[in-house]
Design a protein around this motif. Structure first.
Motif, PDB file in Angstrom:
ATOM      1  N   LEU A 138     -90.052 -60.537  -6.811  1.00 42.48           N
ATOM      2  CA  LEU A 138     -90.244 -59.197  -6.199  1.00 42.48           C
ATOM      3  C   LEU A 138     -88.378 -58.711  -4.990  1.00 42.48           C
ATOM      4  O   LEU A 138     -87.971 -58.138  -5.134  1.00 42.48           O
ATOM      5  CB  LEU A 138     -91.553 -58.124  -4.902  1.00 42.48           C
ATOM      6  CG  LEU A 138     -91.653 -57.225  -4.530  1.00 42.48           C
ATOM      7  CD1 LEU A 138     -91.467 -55.805  -5.406  1.00 42.48           C
ATOM      8  CD2 LEU A 138     -92.355 -57.054  -3.435  1.00 42.48           C
ATOM      9  N   VAL A 139     -88.519 -60.120  -4.634  1.00 41.44           N
ATOM     10  CA  VAL A 139     -87.280 -59.861  -3.522  1.00 41.44           C
ATOM     11  C   VAL A 139     -85.935 -60.134  -4.771  1.00 41.44           C
ATOM     12  O   VAL A 139     -85.169 -59.094  -4.356  1.00 41.44           O
ATOM     13  CB  VAL A 139     -87.526 -61.004  -2.761  1.00 41.44           C
ATOM     14  CG1 VAL A 139     -85.951 -61.532  -1.866  1.00 41.44           C
ATOM     15  CG2 VAL A 139     -88.530 -61.189  -1.718  1.00 41.44           C
ATOM     16  N   ALA A 168     -78.464 -49.865 -10.553  1.00 40.91           N
ATOM     17  CA  ALA A 168     -78.527 -49.515 -12.261  1.00 40.91           C
ATOM     18  C   ALA A 168     -79.737 -50.989 -12.367  1.00 40.91           C
ATOM     19  O   ALA A 168     -80.103 -50.706 -13.358  1.00 40.91           O
ATOM     20  CB  ALA A 168     -77.554 -49.420 -13.284  1.00 40.91           C
ATOM     21  N   LYS A 169     -78.925 -51.889 -11.815  1.00 36.77           N
ATOM     22  CA  LYS A 169     -80.172 -52.797 -12.377  1.00 36.77           C
ATOM     23  C   LYS A 169     -81.814 -53.293 -11.538  1.00 36.77           C
ATOM     24  O   LYS A 169     -82.273 -53.853 -11.524  1.00 36.77           O
ATOM     25  CB  LYS A 169     -79.803 -54.346 -12.862  1.00 36.77           C
ATOM     26  CG  LYS A 169     -78.731 -54.222 -13.726  1.00 36.77           C
ATOM     27  CD  LYS A 169     -77.353 -55.440 -14.042  1.00 36.77           C
ATOM     28  CE  LYS A 169     -76.706 -55.246 -15.270  1.00 36.77           C
ATOM     29  NZ  LYS A 169     -76.046 -56.047 -15.342  1.00 36.77           N
ATOM     30  N   ALA A 182     -91.308 -48.914  -9.358  1.00 38.23           N
ATOM     31  CA  ALA A 182     -91.402 -49.784  -9.951  1.00 38.23           C
ATOM     32  C   ALA A 182     -91.619 -51.289  -8.806  1.00 38.23           C
ATOM     33  O   ALA A 182     -92.063 -51.833  -8.893  1.00 38.23           O
ATOM     34  CB  ALA A 182     -90.266 -50.622 -10.693  1.00 38.23           C
ATOM     35  N   ALA A 183     -91.006 -51.123  -7.986  1.00 40.41           N
ATOM     36  CA  ALA A 183     -91.472 -51.640  -6.190  1.00 40.41           C
ATOM     37  C   ALA A 183     -92.842 -52.122  -5.996  1.00 40.41           C
ATOM     38  O   ALA A 183     -93.021 -52.854  -5.262  1.00 40.41           O
ATOM     39  CB  ALA A 183     -90.774 -51.641  -5.269  1.00 40.41           C
ATOM     40  N   TRP A 203     -97.029 -58.323  -7.147  1.00 45.11           N
ATOM     41  CA  TRP A 203     -97.118 -58.773  -6.404  1.00 45.11           C
ATOM     42  C   TRP A 203     -97.608 -57.641  -4.722  1.00 45.11           C
ATOM     43  O   TRP A 203     -98.676 -57.903  -3.730  1.00 45.11           O
ATOM     44  CB  TRP A 203     -95.800 -59.221  -5.190  1.00 45.11           C
ATOM     45  CG  TRP A 203     -96.273 -59.953  -4.415  1.00 45.11           C
ATOM     46  CD1 TRP A 203     -96.672 -61.188  -3.911  1.00 45.11           C
ATOM     47  CD2 TRP A 203     -95.632 -59.950  -2.523  1.00 45.11           C
ATOM     48  NE1 TRP A 203     -96.790 -61.782  -2.298  1.00 45.11           N
ATOM     49  CE2 TRP A 203     -96.157 -61.307  -1.991  1.00 45.11           C
ATOM     50  CE3 TRP A 203     -94.949 -58.699  -2.026  1.00 45.11           C
ATOM     51  CZ2 TRP A 203     -95.639 -60.736  -0.440  1.00 45.11           C
ATOM     52  CZ3 TRP A 203     -94.976 -58.710  -0.732  1.00 45.11           C
ATOM     53  CH2 TRP A 203     -95.434 -59.606  -0.117  1.00 45.11           C
ATOM     54  N   ILE A 204     -97.076 -56.468  -4.721  1.00 49.21           N
ATOM     55  CA  ILE A 204     -97.742 -55.641  -4.059  1.00 49.21           C
ATOM     56  C   ILE A 204     -99.646 -55.286  -4.008  1.00 49.21           C
ATOM     57  O   ILE A 204    -100.202 -54.962  -3.213  1.00 49.21           O
ATOM     58  CB  ILE A 204     -97.046 -54.373  -3.960  1.00 49.21           C
ATOM     59  CG1 ILE A 204     -95.097 -54.259  -3.612  1.00 49.21           C
ATOM     60  CG2 ILE A 204     -96.956 -53.316  -3.668  1.00 49.21           C
ATOM     61  CD1 ILE A 204     -95.075 -54.956  -2.249  1.00 49.21           C
TER      62      ILE A 204
END
Length: 149
Positions: free
Chosen positions: A74-75, A84-85, A91-92, A97-98
């Motif tokens: 995630l980090v 853009a990437k 999505a985060a 993990w979230i």
């Protein structure tokens, strides 16, 4: 403030909500290990800015040894220089993990201690910067007066 030091701000380009994903990635990094991803012992802003623009950070031992691969993933996806990437906000917040789809190998037990350590370092840095500015005015370091400190 460290959160305003994003690739988009440093390059003076437009930005959208993905700038918040970068800032949240910096906060997550700090919460997991207790220090900023792009800082170093030199405390030189130019070095830090170069690291930010290159996306140059590491998962140092021993602080990151027991952090799950899912958290590191995630980090990595949040601290992508090219917006853009970089992960979108949606999505985060839906990252495994979230949402708890992956199990960490160890509980995140030191967050409070890591935050205390981080805050104590920040508190120490502020008076040191103030002293440097006062000395610059006192001794005539014109480059510091012009905002390039």
């Amino acid at each position: 403030m460290f959160l305003t030091k994003t690739p988009e701000i440093l390059c003076s380009v437009g930005y959208d909500e993905k700038i918040d994903v970068w800032s949240a990635g910096v906060i997550l990094y700090i919460l997991l290990c207790g220090y900023e991803p792009f800082s170093d012992e030199s405390d030189d802003d130019k070095v830090m800015f170069k690291k930010i623009l290159n996306g140059a950070y590491e998962f140092h031992a021993p602080e990151w040894d027991e952090i799950s691969e899912s958290a590191k993933d995630l980090v990595r996806k949040m601290l992508v220089v090219d917006p853009a990437k970089r992960l979108s906000v949606n999505a985060a917040v839906n990252h495994p993990w979230i949402v708890g789809e992956t199990k960490s190998t160890k509980e995140l037990h030191d967050v409070t201690n890591k935050l205390r350590l981080f805050n104590s370092k920040r508190r120490l840095k502020t008076p040191m910067n103030a002293i440097a500015v006062v000395n610059a005015f006192k001794f005539g370091n014109h480059h510091l007066r012009n905002g390039s400190a």
